[in-house]
Design a protein around this motif. Sequence first.
Motif, short mmCIF file in Angstrom:
data_model
loop_
_atom_site.label_atom_id
_atom_site.label_comp_id
_atom_site.label_asym_id
_atom_site.label_seq_id
_atom_site.Cartn_x
_atom_site.Cartn_y
_atom_site.Cartn_z
N VAL A 39 0.83 -1.05 -0.24
CA VAL A 39 -0.05 -0.27 -0.01
C VAL A 39 1.22 1.81 -0.20
O VAL A 39 2.15 1.32 1.00
CB VAL A 39 -0.94 -0.06 0.77
N MET A 40 0.92 1.99 -1.17
CA MET A 40 1.22 3.20 -0.92
C MET A 40 0.49 4.58 -0.92
O MET A 40 -0.39 4.42 -1.67
CB MET A 40 2.41 2.86 -2.12
N VAL A 41 0.95 5.68 0.05
CA VAL A 41 0.46 6.79 0.53
C VAL A 41 1.13 7.79 0.04
O VAL A 41 2.11 7.89 0.83
CB VAL A 41 0.14 6.76 1.81
N GLN A 42 0.56 8.61 -0.52
CA GLN A 42 1.43 10.35 -1.01
C GLN A 42 1.53 11.53 -0.26
O GLN A 42 0.40 11.47 0.80
CB GLN A 42 1.04 10.84 -2.72
N VAL A 43 2.57 11.10 0.17
CA VAL A 43 2.45 12.34 2.30
C VAL A 43 3.43 13.00 1.56
O VAL A 43 4.00 14.16 2.66
CB VAL A 43 3.36 10.87 3.02
N GLY A 44 4.52 13.46 0.97
CA GLY A 44 4.69 14.59 0.31
C GLY A 44 4.11 15.02 -1.47
O GLY A 44 4.06 14.17 -1.93
N GLU A 45 4.56 15.83 -1.51
CA GLU A 45 5.11 16.57 -2.78
C GLU A 45 5.71 15.12 -3.64
O GLU A 45 5.04 15.26 -4.75
CB GLU A 45 5.49 18.10 -3.19
N HIS A 46 6.58 14.78 -3.19
CA HIS A 46 7.11 13.99 -4.22
C HIS A 46 7.84 12.99 -2.84
O HIS A 46 8.76 12.76 -2.58
CB HIS A 46 8.96 15.09 -4.89
N LEU A 47 7.15 12.95 -2.07
CA LEU A 47 7.46 11.03 -1.32
C LEU A 47 7.03 10.19 -1.42
O LEU A 47 5.44 11.39 -0.54
CB LEU A 47 7.90 12.26 0.26
N VAL A 48 6.65 8.87 -0.96
CA VAL A 48 5.47 7.78 -0.57
C VAL A 48 6.28 7.78 0.31
O VAL A 48 7.07 7.57 0.13
CB VAL A 48 5.49 7.19 -2.25
N LEU A 49 4.78 7.34 0.73
CA LEU A 49 5.72 5.97 2.41
C LEU A 49 4.52 4.79 1.40
O LEU A 49 3.73 4.40 1.32
CB LEU A 49 4.39 6.50 3.78
N SER A 50 5.95 3.75 1.89
CA SER A 50 5.26 2.29 1.05
C SER A 50 5.52 1.32 1.86
O SER A 50 6.26 1.49 2.63
CB SER A 50 6.34 2.13 -0.24
#
Length: 137
Positions: A39-50
């Motif tokens: 599951v991937m969540v966009q947590v910033g403009e250019h940052l993903v929490l996987s």
Amino acid sequence: MDARLSFVTLAVRDLAAARAFYVGGLGWEPALEVPGDVVMVQVGEHLVLSLWDLAHFEAEVGPVARGPGGAPVTLAHNCRTRQEVDAALAAAGRAGAEVSAAVERDWGGYSGYFADPDGFRWEVAYNPGPIGQAVLP
């Protein structure tokens, strides 16, 4: 190489529990999901929490260290005010996190911690200094 971070990947024992915590509990929106895998969540403009299933993580990356204690890393979420820190920690607690209440810190800020279902620790902080303000959206 540019000084930049694109992904933060957490190897999780139970992907459904991790999803329930971050998506159901904290209300974060998945940007990509592969059932049973990631599951991937966009947590910033250019940052993903996987959030990556541990078995799939180990198949690609290799074995992870196991033993007592927490992982030797923290993730952080900075807030604009002390009240926002308290609200974020309360939301994490309602989502099922183990929470350590925020306190005034020697470095001039205010922060507390919560642990997600896999024990990954998040610092929730108000940092009035320049570096703390630089990371706010």
